[in-house]
Design a protein around this motif. Structure first.
Motif, PDB file in Angstrom:
ATOM      1  N   ALA A  98      -2.405   5.901   0.331  1.00 58.23           N
ATOM      2  CA  ALA A  98      -3.540   4.977   0.452  1.00 58.23           C
ATOM      3  C   ALA A  98      -3.675   4.469   1.884  1.00 58.23           C
ATOM      4  N   TYR A  99      -2.534   4.234   2.529  1.00 59.73           N
ATOM      5  CA  TYR A  99      -2.525   3.770   3.921  1.00 59.73           C
ATOM      6  C   TYR A  99      -3.218   4.801   4.821  1.00 59.73           C
ATOM      7  N   THR A 154      -7.487  13.008   6.606  1.00 56.83           N
ATOM      8  CA  THR A 154      -6.057  12.676   6.690  1.00 56.83           C
ATOM      9  C   THR A 154      -5.310  13.885   7.249  1.00 56.83           C
ATOM     10  N   GLN A 214      -0.689   8.435  11.172  1.00 48.84           N
ATOM     11  CA  GLN A 214      -1.898   7.620  11.321  1.00 48.84           C
ATOM     12  C   GLN A 214      -2.283   7.509  12.797  1.00 48.84           C
ATOM     13  N   LEU A 222       0.841  -1.188   0.000  1.00 54.29           N
ATOM     14  CA  LEU A 222       0.000   0.000   0.000  1.00 54.29           C
ATOM     15  C   LEU A 222       0.886   1.252   0.000  1.00 54.29           C
ATOM     16  N   SER A 235      -5.656   9.977  14.531  1.00 56.09           N
ATOM     17  CA  SER A 235      -6.919   9.266  14.471  1.00 56.09           C
ATOM     18  C   SER A 235      -7.504   8.852  15.811  1.00 56.09           C
ATOM     19  N   ARG A 255     -10.544   6.983   6.579  1.00 62.19           N
ATOM     20  CA  ARG A 255     -11.919   6.580   6.223  1.00 62.19           C
ATOM     21  C   ARG A 255     -12.520   5.721   7.328  1.00 62.19           C
ATOM     22  N   MET A 256     -11.697   4.766   7.801  1.00 61.70           N
ATOM     23  CA  MET A 256     -12.178   3.871   8.853  1.00 61.70           C
ATOM     24  C   MET A 256     -12.613   4.658  10.084  1.00 61.70           C
ATOM     25  N   ARG A 278      -5.216   7.241   3.900  1.00 55.45           N
ATOM     26  CA  ARG A 278      -6.618   7.423   3.492  1.00 55.45           C
ATOM     27  C   ARG A 278      -7.487   6.302   4.067  1.00 55.45           C
ATOM     28  N   HIS A 279      -6.940   5.081   4.021  1.00 51.67           N
ATOM     29  CA  HIS A 279      -7.674   3.926   4.527  1.00 51.67           C
ATOM     30  C   HIS A 279      -8.042   4.114   6.003  1.00 51.67           C
ATOM     31  N   PHE A 280      -7.036   4.492   6.815  1.00 53.78           N
ATOM     32  CA  PHE A 280      -7.305   4.643   8.250  1.00 53.78           C
ATOM     33  C   PHE A 280      -8.207   5.847   8.514  1.00 53.78           C
TER      34      PHE A 280
END
Ligand SMILES: Nc1ncnc2c1ncn2[C@@H]1O[C@H](COP(=O)(O)OP(=O)(O)OP(=O)(O)O)[C@@H](O)[C@H]1O
Length: 226
Positions: free
Chosen positions: A83-84, A96, A129, A79, A133, A90-91, A86-88
């Motif tokens: 993308a990494y 970001t 990240q 990844l 978050s 979104r979760m 963005r993934h977290f």
């Protein structure tokens, strides 16, 4: 408050790694675990984060919001950093935090796979990240490792600033200097309180390009520019 209640751990039929850990982490506090390689720090952190189930005992009062920074990212993480993150994001339904990336001085390519980033730049993405978050429980396994001098300082600021409860390991000496932190040393599978770090601050006047050489000297735990 998070309570580590009589936690024992052994892997398979191996020796006991944790031998009855009892401790409490007050809400919003910072707890540092020091200790020699292989003494069980990462094991305790994984159990605290809920990633590993202990052989005996339990962790109680863990907030629903836990962010765990492992010591190492999986080698095959294809990844990209973008993308990494963005993934977290979104979760967690949060934006970001590229401001954190900037503050940590990320100097890599966000579109490169995480596995191809330098150790320090990958660590900066992981920290972005982690700190971007969560306000519940931050579990950080050697977060200062691999960071340059400036980023190490920023990380110390982030740990002090966060409202989250923090559990952190460290080999660089940075964590033991955090104001207000509770510091333990893990010895023979149990936590012993550390009253004094035994570290001495020394002021060195040198050119800016010599800072990294000073940091590499034997016995130097951390370097701060003033
Ligand atoms: N998945 C596993 N399977 C078997 N043994 C393990 C596993 N993970 C850790 N161990 C063993 O448990 C012990 C404690 O390891 P751990 O990684 O918790 O130590 P550590 O204090 O974090 O070390 P370091 O400072 O080197 O990161 C070591 O003897 C290690 O080999």
């Amino acid at each position: 408050m998070i309570t580590v209640d009589g936690v024992w751990m052994r892997y398979g039929r191996g020796p006991m790694v944790l031998s009855g850990i009892d401790t409490t982490l007050a809400s919003g506090s910072v707890t540092v675990v020091l200790g020699e390689n292989g003494c069980g720090k990462s094991t305790l952190l994984r159990i605290a984060a809920g990633v590993t189930v202990p052989t005996k005992g339990a962790v109680r009062g863990r907030p629903t919001s836990v962010s765990y920074l492992p010591e190492r990212f999986p080698d095959q993480l294809r990844l990209s950093a973008r993308a990494y993150l963005r993934h977290f994001a979104r979760m967690r339904r949060l934006p970001t935090r590229s401001d954190l990336l900037d503050r940590l001085g990320f100097a890599g390519d966000l579109d490169q796979p995480m596995s191809e980033l330098s150790k320090g730049n990958a660590q900066k993405v992981g920290l972005t990240q982690t700190f971007g978050s969560v306000d519940g429980f931050l579990v950080l396994d050697e977060p200062w490792a691999g960071l340059d001098v400036a980023a190490r300082e920023v990380l110390s600021e982030l740990v002090v600033e966060t409202a989250a409860t923090v559990l952190v390991t460290d080999h660089t000496g940075a964590a033991a200097k955090l104001p207000g932190a509770t510091v333990y040393r893990m010895v023979a599978g149990v936590l012993q309180p550390v009253e004094e770090s035994g570290l001495v601050d020394v002021v060195v006047t040198c050119t800016s390009d010599a800072v990294d050489q000073v940091a590499a000297l034997p016995g130097v735990q951390s370097v701060r520019r003033v």
